[in-house]
Design a protein around this motif. Structure first.
Motif, mmCIF file in Angstrom:
data_model
loop_
_atom_site.group_PDB
_atom_site.id
_atom_site.type_symbol
_atom_site.label_atom_id
_atom_site.label_comp_id
_atom_site.label_asym_id
_atom_site.label_seq_id
_atom_site.Cartn_x
_atom_site.Cartn_y
_atom_site.Cartn_z
ATOM 1 N N MET A 12 -37.300 11.283 61.313
ATOM 2 C CA MET A 12 -38.289 12.158 61.948
ATOM 3 C C MET A 12 -38.029 13.602 61.516
ATOM 4 S SD MET A 12 -39.460 12.378 65.932
ATOM 5 C CE MET A 12 -37.903 12.931 66.613
ATOM 6 N N ARG A 13 -39.035 14.225 60.954
ATOM 7 C CA ARG A 13 -38.885 15.622 60.534
ATOM 8 C C ARG A 13 -39.171 16.555 61.707
ATOM 9 N NH1 ARG A 13 -43.830 17.729 60.630
ATOM 10 N NH2 ARG A 13 -45.656 16.674 59.738
ATOM 11 N N PRO A 14 -38.847 17.847 61.568
ATOM 12 C CA PRO A 14 -39.228 18.818 62.608
ATOM 13 C C PRO A 14 -40.734 19.090 62.547
ATOM 14 C CG PRO A 14 -37.464 19.665 61.170
ATOM 15 C CD PRO A 14 -38.036 18.457 60.502
ATOM 16 N N LEU A 15 -41.260 19.747 63.558
ATOM 17 C CA LEU A 15 -42.642 20.228 63.487
ATOM 18 C C LEU A 15 -42.765 21.181 62.303
ATOM 19 C CD1 LEU A 15 -43.452 21.074 67.234
ATOM 20 C CD2 LEU A 15 -44.280 19.101 65.937
ATOM 21 N N ASN A 16 -43.829 21.028 61.507
ATOM 22 C CA ASN A 16 -44.008 21.950 60.384
ATOM 23 C C ASN A 16 -44.794 23.186 60.832
ATOM 24 O OD1 ASN A 16 -46.753 21.239 60.411
ATOM 25 N ND2 ASN A 16 -46.502 19.696 58.800
ATOM 26 N N GLN A 17 -45.025 24.092 59.906
ATOM 27 C CA GLN A 17 -45.670 25.362 60.258
ATOM 28 C C GLN A 17 -47.079 25.156 60.798
ATOM 29 O OE1 GLN A 17 -45.415 27.837 56.763
ATOM 30 N NE2 GLN A 17 -43.293 28.425 57.174
#
Length: 404
Positions: free
Chosen positions: A37-42
């Protein structure tokens, strides 16, 4: 890029597999499935998107249900990586063991699956970089064996196969080989000189790949990319063994599934997205059928797409396979994330049957037989009375094998 077309290999002999380090035999083994799971992107942060998923431990993902609109549920996998996990960690726990199997004659495939903009390409580049480093570290520490590495690479763009080392070759055909299964006709295979040369070739392949801008991703992959590293190794010249290990490591970066309502695709991008989604649907169908009874459950539609046809050996066949599913934590992508996790849940039930692949090199066999003939001739010159006729018979047998 100058290279030579891949040439047919010797007849492959299959024996029960051993994992690197002399571990237990690999007969039936489930696909290794991990989720990153990646972080929230911009974009998601700018929309004040909510985080809908939580990695509660190393194996479990839970839907947080931030708006209390859907029932909470959880999914369990071989390994789960939260947004703080490094790519090195993902590689170590989710790909390394499978990747290094190729050094001991076991076919291996690693691929990233997930929606567009979920981090597949970023993850696979890191996996590839780490695998190359560890492969050459292994070669350095295994002086008793001689290794030959060859690289080929292709992309599947709008359901056509293109050689990433020689784009001028146009669309390549898929052929059925009785020994090797599906092969790509006229695919260039470049002999690798060293680790720097390998990195250079991989860089060329990545630069050749089709990318384009969508509403979700400025550099969206518009094709499936398969980098294939073929590894052959044999004992040094002074050894008696004439057999060599031969295996392929497939490093696969899939294009992401797309929703037109989110990508705002039209024209060329819409056509690309349509082909991507159709091939991923076939992959999902193959995985689902394999997970619910395997090949005994009936027809598996490998031939419905170029992707599944090329990867057939890796899906329920003679290979070890690791799948890294990449997801966004954002509430706005909750349905796509749920679809990815459903795919991953099916994939972890798929059983492969990997074997050690060995070939007999004609050149090494001839050298071995010539040495044996020389030894027998020397012994024949000073034989024991009872053994002369036996030695003569053996000598004739060896000479016949050399002539063959």
């Amino acid at each position: 890029m100058v290279g030579t077309p891949a040439t047919p290999l010797c007849k492959v002999q299959r024996t029960p597999a051993m994992t690197p380090g002399g571990g237990p035999k690999v007969r039936e083994e489930k696909i290794l499935v991990t989720v990153r799971m990646r972080p929230l992107n911009q974009r998601e942060q700018a929309m004040y998107d909510l985080i809908a998923w939580d990695c509660v431990d190393d194996h479990t993902i839970v839907f947080k249900n931030p708006n209390h609109e859907r029932p909470a549920n959880q999914y369990s996998f071989d390994r789960v990586f939260d947004p703080s996990s490094s790519t090195r960690k993902v590689y170590e726990d989710g790909a390394k063991d499978v990747a290094l199997s190729a050094l001991t004659g076991i076919n291996a495939t690693i691929f990233a699956y997930g929606q567009t903009s979920s981090g597949k390409t970023f993850t696979m580049r890191g996996i590839t970089e780490n695998a190359v480093k560890d492969i050459y570290e292994h070669i350095k520490n295994t002086q008793e064996r001689e290794f030959v590495l060859k690289l080929s690479a292709m992309e599947i763009y709008n359901e056509t196969v293109v050689d990433l080392l020689n784009r001028d070759s146009g669309c390549l055909r898929l052929l059925d080989d009785p020994e090797k299964g599906t092969i790509v006709e006229k695919l260039v295979e470049e002999v690798v000189k060293d680790s720097q040369h390998l990195k250079h070739l991989i860089g060329i392949c990545e630069a050749q790949r089709q990318v384009g801008e969508t509403a979700l991703n400025d550099k969206s992959s518009r094709s499936h990319q398969i980098i294939r590293l073929t590894i052959e190794s044999s004992l040094r010249e002074n050894a008696e063994c004439v057999k060599s290990f031969l295996a392929s490591l497939n490093l696969v970066d899939l294009a992401g599934s797309e929703r037109v309502s989110q990508t705002n695709a039209d024209g060329v991008r819409l056509k690309e997205g349509s082909h991507i989604n159709r091939s991923l649907l076939t992959l999902t169908t193959v995985i689902r059928k394999l997970s619910s009874g395997g090949k005994k459950s009936g027809h598996i539609p490998y031939r419905d797409s170029k992707l599944t046809r090329i990867l057939q050996n890796s899906l329920g066949g003679n290979a070890r396979t690791a799948i890294i599913c990449t997801i966004s934590p954002a509430l706005s992508h909750v349905e796509q994330t749920r679809n990815t996790l459903t795919f991953a849940t099916s994939a972890k039930e798929v059983i492969n049957n990997a074997h050690v692949n060995m070939i007999i090199s004609d050149k090494r066999l001839v050298k071995h037989l010539q040495k044996e003939v020389a030894r027998l001739e020397a012994k024949l010159r000073t034989p024991e009375p009872t053994s002369a006729s036996c030695l003569q018979s053996l000598l004739m047998e060896k000479e016949l094998k050399i002539q063959e």
